[in-house]
Each structure stands twice: as C-alpha cells, then as structure tokens.
Motif scaffolding. Sequence first.
Motif, mmCIF file in Angstrom:
data_model
loop_
_atom_site.group_PDB
_atom_site.id
_atom_site.type_symbol
_atom_site.label_atom_id
_atom_site.label_comp_id
_atom_site.label_asym_id
_atom_site.label_seq_id
_atom_site.Cartn_x
_atom_site.Cartn_y
_atom_site.Cartn_z
ATOM 1 N N TYR A 31 11.333 -1.618 9.934
ATOM 2 C CA TYR A 31 11.011 -0.996 11.226
ATOM 3 C C TYR A 31 12.009 0.115 11.560
ATOM 4 O O TYR A 31 11.616 1.218 11.961
ATOM 5 C CB TYR A 31 11.023 -2.079 12.304
ATOM 6 C CG TYR A 31 10.873 -1.582 13.719
ATOM 7 C CD1 TYR A 31 9.634 -1.172 14.199
ATOM 8 C CD2 TYR A 31 11.965 -1.557 14.593
ATOM 9 C CE1 TYR A 31 9.501 -0.722 15.511
ATOM 10 C CE2 TYR A 31 11.835 -1.114 15.898
ATOM 11 C CZ TYR A 31 10.598 -0.703 16.362
ATOM 12 O OH TYR A 31 10.474 -0.274 17.651
ATOM 13 N N GLY A 34 11.976 2.998 8.889
ATOM 14 C CA GLY A 34 10.744 3.781 8.996
ATOM 15 C C GLY A 34 10.631 4.542 10.300
ATOM 16 O O GLY A 34 9.538 5.018 10.632
ATOM 17 N N GLY A 35 11.737 4.636 11.044
ATOM 18 C CA GLY A 35 11.699 5.355 12.310
ATOM 19 C C GLY A 35 10.920 4.598 13.361
ATOM 20 O O GLY A 35 10.067 5.166 14.040
ATOM 21 N N GLN A 36 11.208 3.312 13.478
ATOM 22 C CA GLN A 36 10.540 2.412 14.424
ATOM 23 C C GLN A 36 9.039 2.326 14.136
ATOM 24 O O GLN A 36 8.196 2.368 15.046
ATOM 25 C CB GLN A 36 10.792 2.837 15.864
ATOM 26 C CG GLN A 36 12.274 2.788 16.241
ATOM 27 C CD GLN A 36 12.517 3.001 17.717
ATOM 28 O OE1 GLN A 36 11.649 3.469 18.445
ATOM 29 N NE2 GLN A 36 13.709 2.650 18.169
ATOM 30 N N SER A 37 8.743 2.176 12.854
ATOM 31 C CA SER A 37 7.362 2.059 12.394
ATOM 32 C C SER A 37 7.004 0.587 12.188
ATOM 33 O O SER A 37 7.680 -0.124 11.431
ATOM 34 C CB SER A 37 7.173 2.824 11.078
ATOM 35 O OG SER A 37 5.981 2.444 10.445
ATOM 36 N N ILE A 38 5.928 0.138 12.837
ATOM 37 C CA ILE A 38 5.493 -1.254 12.655
ATOM 38 C C ILE A 38 4.996 -1.461 11.227
ATOM 39 O O ILE A 38 5.212 -2.523 10.635
ATOM 40 C CB ILE A 38 4.395 -1.613 13.679
ATOM 41 C CG1 ILE A 38 4.951 -1.511 15.094
ATOM 42 C CG2 ILE A 38 3.866 -3.020 13.436
ATOM 43 C CD1 ILE A 38 3.926 -1.777 16.184
ATOM 44 N N TRP A 39 4.351 -0.444 10.674
ATOM 45 C CA TRP A 39 3.918 -0.556 9.280
ATOM 46 C C TRP A 39 5.120 -0.679 8.347
ATOM 47 O O TRP A 39 5.089 -1.443 7.383
ATOM 48 C CB TRP A 39 3.073 0.654 8.891
ATOM 49 C CG TRP A 39 1.619 0.465 9.193
ATOM 50 C CD1 TRP A 39 0.890 1.064 10.170
ATOM 51 C CD2 TRP A 39 0.719 -0.405 8.500
ATOM 52 N NE1 TRP A 39 -0.403 0.619 10.151
ATOM 53 C CE2 TRP A 39 -0.549 -0.278 9.131
ATOM 54 C CE3 TRP A 39 0.858 -1.273 7.423
ATOM 55 C CZ2 TRP A 39 -1.664 -0.987 8.716
ATOM 56 C CZ3 TRP A 39 -0.258 -1.986 6.995
ATOM 57 C CH2 TRP A 39 -1.502 -1.843 7.639
ATOM 58 N N GLY A 40 6.184 0.075 8.647
ATOM 59 C CA GLY A 40 7.408 -0.046 7.846
ATOM 60 C C GLY A 40 7.966 -1.453 7.939
ATOM 61 O O GLY A 40 8.396 -2.030 6.936
ATOM 62 N N LEU A 81 0.810 -5.524 14.382
ATOM 63 C CA LEU A 81 -0.014 -4.358 14.073
ATOM 64 C C LEU A 81 -1.167 -4.198 15.055
ATOM 65 O O LEU A 81 -1.450 -3.096 15.532
ATOM 66 C CB LEU A 81 -0.556 -4.468 12.644
ATOM 67 C CG LEU A 81 0.456 -4.250 11.515
ATOM 68 C CD1 LEU A 81 -0.147 -4.654 10.183
ATOM 69 C CD2 LEU A 81 0.909 -2.787 11.480
ATOM 70 N N ALA A 86 6.115 -3.922 18.194
ATOM 71 C CA ALA A 86 6.918 -4.509 17.122
ATOM 72 C C ALA A 86 7.494 -5.859 17.514
ATOM 73 O O ALA A 86 7.617 -6.761 16.670
ATOM 74 C CB ALA A 86 8.036 -3.555 16.727
#
Length: 211
Positions: A31, A34-40, A81, A86
């Motif tokens: 997260y 990935g720059g606060q990415s939920i997919w990351g 998701l 998150a």
Amino acid sequence: MAQPESLTQLLDGRRAAVDASLPAVGFVAGYLLGGQSIWGGTIGAAVFAIGIAVWRLRNGDRPRAVLIGLLGVSVAALIALRTGKAENFFLLQLFSNAASALAWAVSIVIRWPLLGVIVGAVLGQKTRWRRDPALLRAYSRGSWVWVMQYLIRMAVFLPLYTAGQVAALGVARVALSWPLVAACLTVSWWVIRRNLPAGHPGLRHPVDQPA
C-alpha cells in the motif's frame, strides 16, 4: 500439584499468530510502496500469503488449514477493494476479535470454558475434564484472560480503524499477534495453577467427580 508442560507448550500459537500477521505486513508495505494503492496492498498481501502457504504445505501442514488462511486474506483484500478503503483490510480482524471475545465469554457462562475444551481436545480427554470441579473452575477463570486478549485488540484496533491509520493498523497487527498470544498463554497458565488445589495431579489427570 504436578508440573506438566505449560500452556505455551501445549498450545503453541506462535506459528498461527505469525502467519496471520505477515500478510498484513505485506498489505501495508504494498500500500505504501504503491503510493497508497489498495491494489498494491492486495498484491503485497497475496505474495506473503502464497509464500506462507507454499512453505506450510512443504512442511506437511494440512491443505485445509492452509486454504483457510488464504481464504481469510482473500476476503480481507476483497473487502478493501470493493469499499475503496484500505483500512477495511483489517475489518475482518475487528469482527473476528469481537466474535471471539463473545464466544469465550459465553462459554464461561454456560460452564463450557473454551480453554478447557481446547486443552481437553489436545490431551485427548474429550469432556472428562468437566467432571473435575477444580479443573472446570480453573479453566473458567483462565478463559477470562483470553476474553481480555480479544478486548485489548479491539481497544487498539478500533480507534486506528476509525481514524483510517493503515500503517498503524499493520504495526498493531504484528505487535498484538504473537507477543500478546504469548502473554495470554503465560497469564492463563498462571491463573490455572493458582486455582488448582495443592496435590491436584494436573491437567493431564482430571479427578473424576460428578459435575
């Protein structure tokens, strides 16, 4: 009282606690990276969960137990998701601890303390321990320690979840996994020993009496 192995030896929760916390570490790492990415975060959690599953299967663990662990991580990631939040990766953990606290408390009230049920099963005693009033009382009081374990987690997780502190939730998940389980095992074992009368033969040897 005889001195058998401790609850830590009988109920080694270290592996389960560590396995449960590592996917959370992967989620937070993915997260943030990935720059606060939920997919990351989902990818990070999946990598850790699959790695643990492969390791456990190679070491002879039951496939069902491994699949349950993978399912838990998958559901947690799916919730995050689908909601787009998150912090919801940890929602399942919150509900799990609330349900566990309730289940353990109810088990004590109805005189089927879960600590006795679990230890009795591990020792192959089935329900024989319930015919020993001293053991029943000791297991009941020791089970309150487990109720407190789940309540402590909720007291820490809930404010962090409400505030959306994803990284802090990951840290708390690790800090309140094996260290808290170890403390719970140690304290509940102390409580059991304190509540068994002098001369009691110990957990492996219930004294059969009418319940």
